[in-house]
Design a protein around this motif. Structure first.
Motif, PDB file in Angstrom:
ATOM      1  N   THR A  17       0.806  -1.220   0.000  1.00 32.74           N
ATOM      2  CA  THR A  17       0.000   0.000   0.000  1.00 32.74           C
ATOM      3  C   THR A  17       0.844   1.277   0.000  1.00 32.74           C
ATOM      4  N   GLY A  18       2.084   1.172   0.505  1.00 31.13           N
ATOM      5  CA  GLY A  18       2.927   2.361   0.618  1.00 31.13           C
ATOM      6  C   GLY A  18       2.518   3.263   1.766  1.00 31.13           C
ATOM      7  N   GLY A  19       1.653   2.747   2.637  1.00 31.80           N
ATOM      8  CA  GLY A  19       1.154   3.543   3.755  1.00 31.80           C
ATOM      9  C   GLY A  19       1.883   3.253   5.048  1.00 31.80           C
ATOM     10  N   PRO A  20       1.342   3.739   6.173  1.00 28.74           N
ATOM     11  CA  PRO A  20       1.960   3.496   7.486  1.00 28.74           C
ATOM     12  C   PRO A  20       1.973   2.015   7.829  1.00 28.74           C
ATOM     13  N   ARG A  21       2.775   1.671   8.839  1.00 29.12           N
ATOM     14  CA  ARG A  21       2.878   0.254   9.220  1.00 29.12           C
ATOM     15  C   ARG A  21       2.529  -0.013  10.684  1.00 29.12           C
ATOM     16  N   TYR A  22       2.444   1.032  11.542  1.00 27.79           N
ATOM     17  CA  TYR A  22       2.188   0.825  12.964  1.00 27.79           C
ATOM     18  C   TYR A  22       1.047   1.717  13.451  1.00 27.79           C
ATOM     19  N   TYR A  23       0.442   1.277  14.552  1.00 35.33           N
ATOM     20  CA  TYR A  23      -0.522   2.124  15.266  1.00 35.33           C
ATOM     21  C   TYR A  23      -0.474   1.767  16.740  1.00 35.33           C
ATOM     22  N   ILE A  24      -0.311   2.771  17.600  1.00 33.29           N
ATOM     23  CA  ILE A  24      -0.281   2.569  19.053  1.00 33.29           C
ATOM     24  C   ILE A  24      -1.576   3.111  19.649  1.00 33.29           C
ATOM     25  N   GLY A  25      -2.166   2.330  20.532  1.00 34.18           N
ATOM     26  CA  GLY A  25      -3.406   2.767  21.150  1.00 34.18           C
ATOM     27  C   GLY A  25      -3.604   2.179  22.528  1.00 34.18           C
ATOM     28  N   LYS A  26      -4.640   2.629  23.202  1.00 38.19           N
ATOM     29  CA  LYS A  26      -4.981   2.147  24.543  1.00 38.19           C
ATOM     30  C   LYS A  26      -6.446   1.747  24.563  1.00 38.19           C
ATOM     31  N   HIS A  27      -6.780   0.671  25.249  1.00 33.69           N
ATOM     32  CA  HIS A  27      -8.181   0.233  25.328  1.00 33.69           C
ATOM     33  C   HIS A  27      -8.502  -0.228  26.739  1.00 33.69           C
ATOM     34  N   LYS A  28      -9.653   0.212  27.221  1.00 32.02           N
ATOM     35  CA  LYS A  28     -10.148  -0.237  28.520  1.00 32.02           C
ATOM     36  C   LYS A  28     -11.140  -1.365  28.261  1.00 32.02           C
ATOM     37  N   GLY A  29     -10.705  -2.605  28.535  1.00 35.20           N
ATOM     38  CA  GLY A  29     -11.540  -3.761  28.252  1.00 35.20           C
ATOM     39  C   GLY A  29     -10.680  -4.981  27.999  1.00 35.20           C
ATOM     40  N   THR A  30     -11.243  -5.953  27.303  1.00 32.14           N
ATOM     41  CA  THR A  30     -10.534  -7.208  27.060  1.00 32.14           C
ATOM     42  C   THR A  30     -10.094  -7.313  25.604  1.00 32.14           C
ATOM     43  N   LEU A  31      -9.172  -8.222  25.345  1.00 32.82           N
ATOM     44  CA  LEU A  31      -8.629  -8.405  23.998  1.00 32.82           C
ATOM     45  C   LEU A  31      -9.669  -8.934  23.017  1.00 32.82           C
ATOM     46  N   ASP A  32     -10.607  -9.742  23.511  1.00 30.38           N
ATOM     47  CA  ASP A  32     -11.594 -10.365  22.617  1.00 30.38           C
ATOM     48  C   ASP A  32     -12.899  -9.575  22.538  1.00 30.38           C
ATOM     49  N   SER A  33     -12.869  -8.287  22.916  1.00 26.36           N
ATOM     50  CA  SER A  33     -14.097  -7.466  22.900  1.00 26.36           C
ATOM     51  C   SER A  33     -14.516  -7.048  21.495  1.00 26.36           C
ATOM     52  N   GLY A  34     -13.622  -7.230  20.517  1.00 27.28           N
ATOM     53  CA  GLY A  34     -13.929  -6.805  19.152  1.00 27.28           C
ATOM     54  C   GLY A  34     -13.432  -5.408  18.833  1.00 27.28           C
TER      55      GLY A  34
END
Length: 244
Positions: A17-34
């Protein structure tokens, strides 16, 4: 059990794609929440190339995970701890925002819902009823300011407003005609009084307007007068014939 985590997304398709490769974020919840992310830049790419397996945690090497996007958890902790950690990570990477990273800003803006929202008022925040009350309150406190701003806008955008009004009338002829009719029926005295006052205050303007109209429509007026005289002549002749 930790209430939140900071994650790193890796886009394995970035070379295509020639676009970005990473994204950093924070989530309050579980990994399988969707939950995927809040980035309006990454979400469209996820929609095209992300894993749609329900319940998948999208971790590197996880069985059943597919697609270009893979996630790694960098830390677990309380919500505030993860907010601080996310900001710390983003501060050291902001020079790469938009190129290597899908991220665009460092500052984390909390969602203040319910009583934490500064606009909260007995559960009405965000409703049309609340917005109307706020608009009414503002108008009452700033009536002259609002009227002046509206006047200035109309003066600066005469052609634009005229075009919008004309287009609306053309698309809604029946609706406009019905509303006008209803208004005239409900406000006969008000309209008559306004016309009387307007004529009294604008005699010269009205006379000038009539003069210009007659000059610009001589043929049209002459034709109308001719037709009117012919109709009257016919009515008189018919009246005489009926008397015989």
């Amino acid at each position: 059990m930790s209430e939140a985590f900071v994650y790193l997304w890796y886009d394995a398709g970035w070379k295509r794609t020639g676009g970005p490769r990473y994204y950093i974020g924070k989530h309050k919840g579980t990994l399988d929440s969707g939950y995927v992310c809040s980035s309006k830049y990454m979400k469209p790419e996820w929609g095209k190339r992300g894993c749609k397996h329900k319940g998948c945690r999208h971790l590197f090497g996880e069985e059943g995970h597919h697609g270009d996007f893979h996630r790694r958890v960098l830390a677990y902790g309380t919500s505030q701890e993860m907010i601080d950690f996310e900001i710390k990570l983003l501060e050291t990477r902001k020079d790469y925002f938009g190129s290597r990273y899908y991220n665009r800003v460092v500052t984390w803006m909390p969602c203040m819902a319910g009583e934490n929202n500064p606009q909260y008022k007995h559960g009405l925040t965000g409703t049309s009823e609340y917005r109307r009350s706020k608009h009414k309150q503002y108008y009452g406190q700033n009536r002259e300011k609002v009227l002046l701003r509206q006047k200035q806008y109309k003066e600066q955008n005469r052609e634009k407003i005229s075009l919008q009004n004309r287009q609306y009338r053309e698309k809604n002829r029946e609706k406009v005609a019905l509303l006008n009719k209803q208004y005239r029926e409900q406000n006969r005295e008000k309209i008559a009084l306004y016309r009387k006052q307007y004529k009294k205050q604008n005699k010269e303007k009205i006379a000038l307007g009539r003069k210009r109209y007659r000059e610009q429509n001589r043929e049209k007026i002459a034709l109308y007068n001719k037709q009117w005289r012919e109709r009257k002549k016919l009515e008189i002749l018919e009246g005489i014939e009926s008397e015989r």
